[in-house]
Design a protein around this motif. Structure first.
Motif, mmCIF file in Angstrom:
data_model
loop_
_atom_site.group_PDB
_atom_site.id
_atom_site.type_symbol
_atom_site.label_atom_id
_atom_site.label_comp_id
_atom_site.label_asym_id
_atom_site.label_seq_id
_atom_site.Cartn_x
_atom_site.Cartn_y
_atom_site.Cartn_z
ATOM 1 N N HIS A 87 -37.067 -53.659 -26.571
ATOM 2 C CA HIS A 87 -38.120 -54.054 -27.510
ATOM 3 C C HIS A 87 -37.876 -55.527 -27.799
ATOM 4 O O HIS A 87 -36.921 -55.891 -28.483
ATOM 5 C CB HIS A 87 -38.037 -53.204 -28.777
ATOM 6 C CG HIS A 87 -39.188 -53.424 -29.706
ATOM 7 N ND1 HIS A 87 -39.249 -52.852 -30.940
ATOM 8 C CD2 HIS A 87 -40.327 -54.152 -29.571
ATOM 9 C CE1 HIS A 87 -40.383 -53.217 -31.540
ATOM 10 N NE2 HIS A 87 -41.040 -54.019 -30.733
ATOM 11 N N HIS A 107 -45.085 -59.618 -29.482
ATOM 12 C CA HIS A 107 -44.312 -58.659 -28.689
ATOM 13 C C HIS A 107 -44.331 -59.141 -27.236
ATOM 14 O O HIS A 107 -45.400 -59.396 -26.684
ATOM 15 C CB HIS A 107 -44.964 -57.286 -28.824
ATOM 16 C CG HIS A 107 -44.250 -56.201 -28.109
ATOM 17 N ND1 HIS A 107 -43.479 -55.261 -28.768
ATOM 18 C CD2 HIS A 107 -44.190 -55.894 -26.803
ATOM 19 C CE1 HIS A 107 -42.970 -54.430 -27.873
ATOM 20 N NE2 HIS A 107 -43.393 -54.792 -26.674
ATOM 21 N N HIS A 167 -39.351 -59.432 -28.871
ATOM 22 C CA HIS A 167 -40.345 -60.320 -29.474
ATOM 23 C C HIS A 167 -39.947 -61.755 -29.158
ATOM 24 O O HIS A 167 -38.756 -62.050 -29.005
ATOM 25 C CB HIS A 167 -40.409 -60.134 -30.985
ATOM 26 C CG HIS A 167 -41.116 -58.884 -31.402
ATOM 27 N ND1 HIS A 167 -41.651 -58.718 -32.645
ATOM 28 C CD2 HIS A 167 -41.375 -57.732 -30.727
ATOM 29 C CE1 HIS A 167 -42.223 -57.522 -32.737
ATOM 30 N NE2 HIS A 167 -42.058 -56.899 -31.580
HETATM 31 FE FE FE Z 1 -42.960 -54.984 -30.845
#
Ligand code: FE
Length: 142
Positions: free
Chosen positions: A88, A104, A90
């Motif tokens: 995950h 993101h 960013h």
């Molecule tokens: Fe995200």
């Protein structure tokens, strides 16, 4: 694809030029069997695809930026989903005019360098992911 050196539970990771950023981080985690951790760093890219989740429609809107940009910051976490590395990520990208785009991070192509720190979390089962019915997100299963 990358070079690295280990410092205890941390790794300094330098991804080779012109590599795909997310793919290289995932390959590194797979090779080192890092199932839980955090990643952060800086670098430069000439293409990046960001995604934005519209809570009203529950759909991701992807946008690709084809320009030279600094990775002003990349921050993310590492977990497992369906037995695979789940990243995950960013990122904030700085443009030539010093404005920024961010969100993101789906994928980006390096053009210059990318210097990261990967922290490995040990001592507990690696967190997985589950689909949260309210948000539709793959949330941490802790
Ligand atoms: Fe995200």
């Amino acid at each position: 694809m990358y070079k690295y050196r280990q410092f205890g539970d941390k790794f300094v990771l330098s991804i080779d030029n012109h590599q795909k950023l997310s793919a290289a981080i995932a390959a590194f985690c797979k090779e080192l069997e890092i199932k839980a951790g955090a990643v952060y760093g800086i670098g430069a890219v000439n293409e990046a695809t960001l995604r934005f989740l519209d809570p009203a429609t529950m759909k991701y809107v992807d946008k690709t930026f084809n320009e030279q940009m600094e990775i002003a910051n990349l921050t993310g976490n590492i977990s497992q989903k369906d037995g695979q590395v789940y990243l995950h990520l960013h990122a904030i990208f700085g443009r030539r005019d010093y404005t920024c785009v961010g969100g993101h991070l789906l994928e980006a192509s390096l053009n210059g360098a990318c210097e990261l720190v990967v922290e490995r979390f040990d001592g507990a089962p690696a967190p997985g992911r589950y689909v949260d019915p309210e948000t539709g997100l793959n949330l941490y299963e802790l």
